[in-house]
Design an enzyme around this catalytic site. Structure first.
Site, short mmCIF file in Angstrom:
data_model
loop_
_atom_site.label_atom_id
_atom_site.label_comp_id
_atom_site.label_asym_id
_atom_site.label_seq_id
_atom_site.Cartn_x
_atom_site.Cartn_y
_atom_site.Cartn_z
N ASP A 24 0.70 -1.11 -0.16
CA ASP A 24 0.03 0.15 -0.03
C ASP A 24 0.86 1.19 0.11
OD1 ASP A 24 -2.87 0.81 0.30
OD2 ASP A 24 -1.87 1.93 1.91
N GLU B 160 14.50 -15.41 0.64
CA GLU B 160 14.85 -16.63 1.32
C GLU B 160 13.95 -17.66 1.42
OE1 GLU B 160 14.43 -14.91 5.32
OE2 GLU B 160 16.09 -13.49 5.07
C1 NOJ Z 1 -4.44 2.85 -1.13
C2 NOJ Z 1 -5.48 1.96 -0.62
O1 NOJ Z 1 -5.83 1.18 -1.89
C3 NOJ Z 1 -6.83 2.74 -0.21
O2 NOJ Z 1 -8.01 1.99 -0.13
C4 NOJ Z 1 -6.52 3.40 1.06
O3 NOJ Z 1 -7.41 4.29 1.41
C5 NOJ Z 1 -5.19 4.23 1.18
N1 NOJ Z 1 -4.18 3.36 0.28
C6 NOJ Z 1 -4.60 4.49 2.57
O4 NOJ Z 1 -3.95 3.09 2.99
#
Ligand code: NOJ
Ligand code: CA
Length: 550
Positions: free
Chosen positions: A210, A260
């Site tokens: 993310d 790993e």
């Molecule tokens: C990207 C994620 O796909 C989204 O749903 C989220 O709100 C933001 N990152 C923050 O984590």
């Protein structure tokens, strides 16, 4: 203990995988509390296997107060009790592996939730303490520190700093319940290496990372920013908040952990960066793959599709990775609806247009939904013919539209509430799936549904589409089966078929033609599959066909 991965051996499986994204709270609910769970996913493993996918990616299932749909993580090494247990997780991985389906989990390294053990410790400790050093705490401006340390807006608006009782402020690029980690602190680095090992040891095959471009920051001076548009982000590695060159040091360390394992674990970066800055995220020393969201931003236009495809294929040659393709996910309007928005993608900033449309017209029904769905099916069939890997989002195989009329008091998305009406709600693509055409939650589970489902779900439920060879679900199943048979190499050769018609050859027995124009196009070769029926040898507008010249 490290579990033996039943699918060991093939280190390149990810290169052309079709990965199905599950939003766990909205996929299937086994116990009837209205929230999707691991037992629900386990009960649908056969459905996933019949779809013909290679892997699933699960959005966060960690303990969370759901300030941001689970992207606010309380504990990275556990499962939210409402979703299941670690034992159920192990069972799910095993059941998927038995069907040769790999598993990606979502890792959220930029921020935790404010209920994370470390953040609680940070609040209990004094300013300047080592506990606060795991996050980004600063004194405020003004005589008594009553003003935020800088003029920073959050992604979801309004402010990017929140004050704590002793007067200090902490930084959060997203909601105030999502404090940003301090990635200059080695403890944070170690914690995430431990997290990667925790899930890898449980047999997880890959990770979706993310906001992978945000971890490293230059905070002196503290940045002021009121917009997160790509156009504002510097594209040379010197932006204070995003896509700094140092972030790749982090991923080089992660790569060592991935290697790993046998097969090496893989990862895909969610990095909203300038396209020419994408390669290092996708490199073999880094995460290995990066999302390319360029098709998401494209309108229904042959020239745009062509340039997006050729640019990204060229980039994959540069990185040695394979390209990724995405038309829908849990953050955007489903592509069946997006392609029904007049003019979508034809302006320089498509996402603005998407927001404007959603905010101004979401109660209107002035969309050509049938054309949107036809285009979506055509775009998907085109995507499945491309070299590289496709990421598909739960429900798109049913041709679902966004649910545009969720009453405001039932919405959950912080982007809607904190955006002061400027941004769309992402709830419309997160409504629990319809499995049956009747029942209290259309077969989602024995109880209700945590977001309201629309009446038209009755017509598009899995049970209805399964028996219909012309349904969207059947198209996905047939296309993915054929793709396995036809996919031999990554070669693609463009064909010149005239304006508004995009064609390419993958091999003698695999040609893909998409009709973006308003006129039917004559088809001379044998049709293997098509997104709409071929009548009198004509490929209709808004349609794709796979042909064989053999
Ligand atoms: C990207 C994620 O796909 C989204 O749903 C989220 O709100 C933001 N990152 C923050 O984590
Ligand atoms: Ca449940």
């Amino acid at each position: 203990m490290t579990r033996k991965n039943q699918l060991a051996g093939d280190a390149h499986w990810w290169r052309n995988a079709v990965v199905y994204q599950i939003y766990p709270r909205s996929f299937a609910d086994a116990n009837g509390d209205g929230i999707g769970d691991l037992a629900g996913i386990i009960s649908r493993v056969d459905y996933l296997a019949n779809l013909g996918i290679d892997a699933v990616w699960m959005s966060p299932f960690y303990p969370s107060a759901l300030a941001d749909g689970g992207y606010d993580v309380d504990d990275y090494m556990d499962i939210d009790p409402r979703i299941g247990t670690l034992d159920q997780f192990d069972e799910l991985v095993q059941r998927l592996h038995e069907k040769s389906i790999r598993v990606f989990v979502d890792v959220v390294p930029n921020h935790s939730s404010d209920r994370h053990e470390w953040f609680k410790q940070a609040l209990a400790a004094a300013p300047g303490s080592p506990e606060r050093e795991r996050y980004i705490f600063r004194d405020g401006r003004g005589e008594n520190g009553e003003l935020p340390p800088s003029d920073l807006a959050s992604h979801f608006g309004p402010e990017g700093w929140t004050r704590v009782p002793d007067g200090q402020w902490y930084m959060h690029l997203f909601t105030k319940e999502q404090p940003d980690f301090n990635w200059d602190n080695p403890q944070v680095e170690e914690y995430f290496l431990k997290t990667l090992r925790f899930w890898s040891d449980r047999g997880v095959d890959g990770f979706r990372i993310d906001v992978a471009h945000a971890l490293k920051k230059n905070l002196s001076p503290l940045p002021d920013r009121d917009s997160y548009a790509l156009s504002v982000m510097k594209d040379d590695g010197t932006d204070p908040l995003f896509d700094r060159d140092e972030v790749h040091e982090v991923y080089r360390g992660w790569r060592k952990v991935f290697n790993e394992y046998d097969p090496p674990r893989v990862a895909v970066a969610e990095a909203w960066v300038h396209p020419h800055r994408r390669p290092p995220y996708a490199s073999e020393e880094g995460l290995g793959q990066a999302f390319n969201f360029d098709l998401l931003a494209s309108g229904w236009d042959a020239a745009q599709f062509k340039s997006v495809i050729s640019d990204n294929l060229a980039m994959s040659v540069e990185t040695g990775s394979s390209s990724t393709w995405v038309l829908s996910n849990h953050d955007v309007i489903r592509h069946a609806t997006r392609f029904a928005i007049p003019g979508y993608g034809l302006s320089p900033d498509s996402f603005d247009l998407e927001n404007q449309w959603y905010v101004q017209h979401r109660m209107d029904h002035d969309l050509d939904l049938a054309a949107g769905l036809a285009r979506a099916k055509a775009a998907t069939l085109l995507m499945f013919a491309l070299p590289g890997s496709s990421y598909i989002y739960q429900g798109e195989e049913l041709g679902l539209h966004d649910v545009v009329d969720i009453p405001s008091d039932q919405m959950q998305d912080p982007q809607w509430f904190r955006g002061e009406g400027k941004f769309k709600s992402r709830d419309g693509c997160r409504v629990p799936l319809p499995w049956e055409s009747s029942g209290s939650s259309f077969g989602f589970g024995p109880g209700g549904s945590h977001l309201p489902q629309p009446e038209w779900y009755a017509n598009v439920a899995v049970a209805v589409q399964e028996g219909d060879s012309k349904s969207t679900l059947s198209l996905y199943r047939q296309a993915l089966k054929l793709r396995r048979e036809l996919y031999q190499s990554d070669e693609l050769e463009w064909l010149d078929l005239g304006p508004g018609v995009l064609g390419f050859r993958r091999s003698a027995d695999w040609i893909c033609v998409t009709n973006f124009s308003h006129e039917p196009v004559e088809i001379a070769s044998k049709v293997l599959i098509s997104s709409t029926e071929i009548v009198d040898g004509l490929l209709q507008p808004n349609s794709t066909a796979w042909l064989s010249s053999l």
